[in-house]
Design an enzyme around this catalytic site. Structure first.
Site, PDB file in Angstrom:
ATOM      1  N   SER A 133      43.631  48.193  46.892  1.00  0.00           N
ATOM      2  CA  SER A 133      42.567  47.720  46.000  1.00  0.00           C
ATOM      3  C   SER A 133      43.254  46.942  44.884  1.00  0.00           C
ATOM      4  CB  SER A 133      41.816  48.910  45.385  1.00  0.00           C
ATOM      5  OG  SER A 133      41.044  48.500  44.278  1.00  0.00           O
ATOM      6  N   TYR A 146      42.171  57.537  42.102  1.00  0.00           N
ATOM      7  CA  TYR A 146      42.001  56.405  43.022  1.00  0.00           C
ATOM      8  C   TYR A 146      43.085  55.354  42.789  1.00  0.00           C
ATOM      9  CZ  TYR A 146      39.436  52.595  45.410  1.00  0.00           C
ATOM     10  OH  TYR A 146      39.056  51.571  46.247  1.00  0.00           O
TER      11      TYR A 146
END
Ligand code: NAD
Length: 246
Positions: A133, A146
């Site tokens: 990401s 995350y």
């Protein structure tokens, strides 16, 4: 192309698009997902697609998944480590166990699957594609778990590329904002921060997976696919960008 392709999190969003595009290219695909309803719908409509119901956070499940994949595909040429999910961070009371669980899904599972598929991938001069990401490189507050899973998978990518080359090429994609919802239109405010002028689609990421599988001189890299969002420099008052206090 008759490749055997293994994908995590293939029932929805980016992973589903990746599965569909490999199937369209003539490959056999096996995916794992916790969402049985969506997965069975997808499999029932898609010849050449195999589904294993399970949670990638459990290493025993991963072992059985790879055995299931080999039984059905007969070979493994491509591993796509896609499954992950967001979590809270240090400001909202993220516990040690919750932090660890996110790493189990987003980082330890990609390592374990690479380990389990290594011999097949080497034999077939295969590819590993990891999905990170843009949050591996930039953060909002309260996103520690995350963000660390995504930072870890970027590092895992170059470590694996050095360990498994030259037979296996290992690369990573860092998506920005990708629309995996039913929403079709986005307002001016939504796309203002994205220089490409649109919210990304699962196809934008899947096309990069295809590209990385078809080339033979890129390995260990992470390629950001975010419409340029991380490239915009912002100063209060310049170019119509203003800080709005709480
Ligand atoms: P999604 O929620 O649409 O789909 C994820 C799929 O993975 C779901 O089918 C879900 O059931 C499955 N899954 C989740 N946890 C699992 C587990 N523990 N075991 C097995 N299956 C599991 O998500 P998405 O937006 O398509 O995201 C796919 C990847 O792309 C993720 O790694 C995500 O972090 C990354 N990503 C997405 C975006 C975005 O804006 N959508 C941006 C950057 C990175």
């Amino acid at each position: 192309m008759n490749r055997g392709v293994v994908v995590t999190g293939g029932a929805h969003g980016i992973g589903k698009q990746i599965c569909s595009d490999f199937i369209s290219a003539g490959d056999l695909v096996c995916f794992i997902d916790t969402d049985e309803t969506r997965s069975l719908d997808f499999v029932n409509q898609t010849p050449g697609l195999f589904y294993y119901n399970g949670d990638v956070a459990d290493p025993a499940v991963l072992k059985r998944f790879v055995e299931f994949a080999l039984d059905n595909l007969k070979r493994i040429d491509v591993l796509v480590n896609n499954a992950c999910r967001g979590n809270k961070g240090i400001l909202s009371g993220l516990t040690y166990e919750e932090f660890d669980h996110t790493l189990s899904i987003g980082l330890k599972a990609p390592f374990e699957l690479s380990r389990l598929c290594k011999d097949e991938l080497k034999k077939n001069r295969g590819r590993i594609i990891n999905i990170a990401s843009s949050r591996a490189f930039q953060s909002e507050p309260d996103t520690e778990a995350y963000t660390c899973a995504k930072g870890g998978i970027v590092a895992l990518t170059h470590a694996l590329a050095i360990s498994l080359g030259p037979e296996v090429l290992v690369n990573c994609i860092a998506p920005g904002w990708i629309n995996v919802t039913e929403q079709e239109e986005f307002g001016r405010e939504d796309v203002a921060a994205i220089p490409a002028g649109k919210v990304g689609t699962p196809e934008d990421i899947s096309k990069m997976v295809t590209f990385l599988c078809d080339q033979d001189f890129i390995t260990g890299e992470t390629i950001t696919v975010d419409g340029g969002m991380n490239k915009r420099m912002i100063y209060h008052g310049d170019w119509n960008w203003y800080f709005k206090p709480d």
